[in-house]
Design a protein around this motif. Sequence first.
Motif, PDB file in Angstrom:
ATOM      1  N   ARG A 171       0.827  -1.207   0.000  1.00 28.61           N
ATOM      2  CA  ARG A 171       0.000   0.000   0.000  1.00 28.61           C
ATOM      3  C   ARG A 171       0.861   1.258   0.000  1.00 28.61           C
ATOM      4  O   ARG A 171       0.365   2.338  -0.263  1.00 28.61           O
ATOM      5  CB  ARG A 171      -0.968  -0.024   1.154  1.00 28.61           C
ATOM      6  N   GLY A 172       2.145   1.139   0.242  1.00 32.59           N
ATOM      7  CA  GLY A 172       3.030   2.290   0.172  1.00 32.59           C
ATOM      8  C   GLY A 172       3.859   2.299  -1.101  1.00 32.59           C
ATOM      9  O   GLY A 172       4.709   3.142  -1.286  1.00 32.59           O
ATOM     10  N   CYS A 173       3.623   1.349  -1.989  1.00 36.59           N
ATOM     11  CA  CYS A 173       4.404   1.211  -3.213  1.00 36.59           C
ATOM     12  C   CYS A 173       4.193   2.407  -4.134  1.00 36.59           C
ATOM     13  O   CYS A 173       3.089   2.870  -4.321  1.00 36.59           O
ATOM     14  CB  CYS A 173       3.997  -0.068  -3.934  1.00 36.59           C
ATOM     15  N   GLU A 174       5.266   2.905  -4.700  1.00 34.85           N
ATOM     16  CA  GLU A 174       5.178   4.049  -5.605  1.00 34.85           C
ATOM     17  C   GLU A 174       5.103   3.618  -7.064  1.00 34.85           C
ATOM     18  O   GLU A 174       5.368   4.407  -7.947  1.00 34.85           O
ATOM     19  CB  GLU A 174       6.393   4.959  -5.398  1.00 34.85           C
ATOM     20  N   CYS A 175       4.762   2.382  -7.318  1.00 30.52           N
ATOM     21  CA  CYS A 175       4.717   1.889  -8.695  1.00 30.52           C
ATOM     22  C   CYS A 175       3.549   2.479  -9.467  1.00 30.52           C
ATOM     23  O   CYS A 175       2.565   2.921  -8.900  1.00 30.52           O
ATOM     24  CB  CYS A 175       4.566   0.367  -8.711  1.00 30.52           C
ATOM     25  N   ALA A 176       3.656   2.434 -10.777  1.00 23.92           N
ATOM     26  CA  ALA A 176       2.564   2.838 -11.662  1.00 23.92           C
ATOM     27  C   ALA A 176       2.458   1.801 -12.765  1.00 23.92           C
ATOM     28  O   ALA A 176       3.425   1.139 -13.103  1.00 23.92           O
ATOM     29  CB  ALA A 176       2.850   4.222 -12.236  1.00 23.92           C
ATOM     30  N   TRP A 177       1.269   1.655 -13.315  1.00 21.14           N
ATOM     31  CA  TRP A 177       1.042   0.712 -14.408  1.00 21.14           C
ATOM     32  C   TRP A 177       0.466   1.437 -15.602  1.00 21.14           C
ATOM     33  O   TRP A 177      -0.331   2.355 -15.449  1.00 21.14           O
ATOM     34  CB  TRP A 177       0.030  -0.351 -14.009  1.00 21.14           C
ATOM     35  N   GLY A 178       0.817   0.986 -16.792  1.00 19.15           N
ATOM     36  CA  GLY A 178       0.180   1.471 -18.006  1.00 19.15           C
ATOM     37  C   GLY A 178      -0.923   0.500 -18.389  1.00 19.15           C
ATOM     38  O   GLY A 178      -0.671  -0.693 -18.534  1.00 19.15           O
ATOM     39  N   VAL A 179      -2.146   1.014 -18.529  1.00 16.14           N
ATOM     40  CA  VAL A 179      -3.303   0.152 -18.788  1.00 16.14           C
ATOM     41  C   VAL A 179      -4.330   0.863 -19.664  1.00 16.14           C
ATOM     42  O   VAL A 179      -4.383   2.088 -19.700  1.00 16.14           O
ATOM     43  CB  VAL A 179      -3.998  -0.266 -17.468  1.00 16.14           C
ATOM     44  N   ILE A 215      -2.772   8.888 -13.281  1.00 16.24           N
ATOM     45  CA  ILE A 215      -1.810   9.947 -12.997  1.00 16.24           C
ATOM     46  C   ILE A 215      -1.233  10.558 -14.271  1.00 16.24           C
ATOM     47  O   ILE A 215      -0.586  11.589 -14.212  1.00 16.24           O
ATOM     48  CB  ILE A 215      -0.683   9.474 -12.048  1.00 16.24           C
ATOM     49  N   ASN A 216      -1.512   9.932 -15.411  1.00 19.15           N
ATOM     50  CA  ASN A 216      -1.112  10.507 -16.684  1.00 19.15           C
ATOM     51  C   ASN A 216      -1.827   9.759 -17.807  1.00 19.15           C
ATOM     52  O   ASN A 216      -2.123   8.579 -17.662  1.00 19.15           O
ATOM     53  CB  ASN A 216       0.400  10.441 -16.883  1.00 19.15           C
ATOM     54  N   ARG A 217      -2.089  10.463 -18.895  1.00 21.35           N
ATOM     55  CA  ARG A 217      -2.662   9.839 -20.096  1.00 21.35           C
ATOM     56  C   ARG A 217      -1.609   9.884 -21.195  1.00 21.35           C
ATOM     57  O   ARG A 217      -0.890  10.862 -21.338  1.00 21.35           O
ATOM     58  CB  ARG A 217      -3.915  10.570 -20.549  1.00 21.35           C
ATOM     59  N   VAL A 218      -1.557   8.826 -21.947  1.00 20.67           N
ATOM     60  CA  VAL A 218      -0.591   8.731 -23.038  1.00 20.67           C
ATOM     61  C   VAL A 218      -1.361   8.713 -24.344  1.00 20.67           C
ATOM     62  O   VAL A 218      -2.333   7.971 -24.482  1.00 20.67           O
ATOM     63  CB  VAL A 218       0.252   7.435 -22.873  1.00 20.67           C
ATOM     64  N   ASN A 219      -0.969   9.548 -25.311  1.00 18.45           N
ATOM     65  CA  ASN A 219      -1.645   9.540 -26.608  1.00 18.45           C
ATOM     66  C   ASN A 219      -0.738   9.084 -27.749  1.00 18.45           C
ATOM     67  O   ASN A 219      -1.155   9.025 -28.886  1.00 18.45           O
ATOM     68  CB  ASN A 219      -2.273  10.900 -26.916  1.00 18.45           C
ATOM     69  N   LYS A 220       0.527   8.785 -27.413  1.00 17.50           N
ATOM     70  CA  LYS A 220       1.468   8.271 -28.410  1.00 17.50           C
ATOM     71  C   LYS A 220       2.327   7.186 -27.772  1.00 17.50           C
ATOM     72  O   LYS A 220       2.680   7.277 -26.605  1.00 17.50           O
ATOM     73  CB  LYS A 220       2.413   9.369 -28.912  1.00 17.50           C
ATOM     74  N   PHE A 263      -5.311   5.094 -23.181  1.00 17.99           N
ATOM     75  CA  PHE A 263      -4.209   4.472 -22.454  1.00 17.99           C
ATOM     76  C   PHE A 263      -3.777   5.418 -21.340  1.00 17.99           C
ATOM     77  O   PHE A 263      -3.561   6.601 -21.573  1.00 17.99           O
ATOM     78  CB  PHE A 263      -3.041   4.202 -23.401  1.00 17.99           C
ATOM     79  N   GLY A 264      -3.693   4.907 -20.132  1.00 18.11           N
ATOM     80  CA  GLY A 264      -3.325   5.746 -19.008  1.00 18.11           C
ATOM     81  C   GLY A 264      -2.355   5.067 -18.068  1.00 18.11           C
ATOM     82  O   GLY A 264      -2.187   3.847 -18.100  1.00 18.11           O
ATOM     83  N   ILE A 265      -1.734   5.861 -17.252  1.00 17.54           N
ATOM     84  CA  ILE A 265      -0.823   5.378 -16.226  1.00 17.54           C
ATOM     85  C   ILE A 265      -1.556   5.529 -14.897  1.00 17.54           C
ATOM     86  O   ILE A 265      -2.035   6.615 -14.572  1.00 17.54           O
ATOM     87  CB  ILE A 265       0.480   6.197 -16.200  1.00 17.54           C
ATOM     88  N   ALA A 269      10.128   3.443 -21.164  1.00 19.88           N
ATOM     89  CA  ALA A 269      10.010   4.629 -20.308  1.00 19.88           C
ATOM     90  C   ALA A 269       8.579   5.127 -20.453  1.00 19.88           C
ATOM     91  O   ALA A 269       8.082   5.285 -21.571  1.00 19.88           O
ATOM     92  CB  ALA A 269      10.996   5.712 -20.745  1.00 19.88           C
ATOM     93  N   PHE A 270       7.886   5.316 -19.331  1.00 22.09           N
ATOM     94  CA  PHE A 270       6.571   5.935 -19.413  1.00 22.09           C
ATOM     95  C   PHE A 270       6.394   6.918 -18.270  1.00 22.09           C
ATOM     96  O   PHE A 270       6.941   6.756 -17.197  1.00 22.09           O
ATOM     97  CB  PHE A 270       5.430   4.918 -19.511  1.00 22.09           C
ATOM     98  N   PRO A 271       5.637   7.985 -18.560  1.00 22.38           N
ATOM     99  CA  PRO A 271       5.500   9.069 -17.590  1.00 22.38           C
ATOM    100  C   PRO A 271       4.546   8.705 -16.464  1.00 22.38           C
ATOM    101  O   PRO A 271       3.498   8.124 -16.691  1.00 22.38           O
ATOM    102  CB  PRO A 271       4.934  10.219 -18.427  1.00 22.38           C
TER     103      PRO A 271
END
Length: 181
Positions: free
Chosen positions: A36-44, A59-64, A77-79, A160-162
């Motif tokens: 629950r303290g993990c700072e990870c992010a996923w692209g989904v 926390i971010n949207r990817v368009n490319k 697609f979002g992070i 690499a993803f934001p």
Amino acid sequence: MKIAVVGAGVAGSYVAKKLMEMGHEVTVYEYKDKTRGCECAWGVPISHIKSITPNPPIINRVNKVIINGIKIRVKNFGIIEKRKWLNDILPNDTIKGPLIDRNELRIYDYVIDATGYKRLLLGSSEREYIAPTKQFLAIVDDLDSECAYFNIEKDGYSWAFPARDYWHIGSGSLSGANDKY
């Protein structure tokens, strides 16, 4: 039924939520006891996440997406932030620390191994190859924050993803040499 899900990644957390919605008693074991303290992010895909929770922690949207220099436009697609995702979809007492002893699982009617490539319960196959990877978070100023980057070569890959104000960057070896990437 009492069901254990081993692994709180995308698949494990999703199946745990669906099983709870069906009325089962579910316990999730996660390798890192501080999940629950993990700072990870996923692209989904955002539409998939919204089917689970109406206000996903995007926390971010990817368009490319750029793969080996080839730019691909993407939609939906979002992070997402793992910590918030788990807090949103699973009750606080659902996630336990790491599975210390497989005998702990004897009290369950069913056990689902959602540990991904680690194959904690299922073991490995003679024909599989697990690519060693390295991942880290970094502050990067010269990349497009609406873009995810992937590079695939003969003997390795990188991405690499934001996320928020940092990037999730990683690389892996397909040759077994973990020091090259």
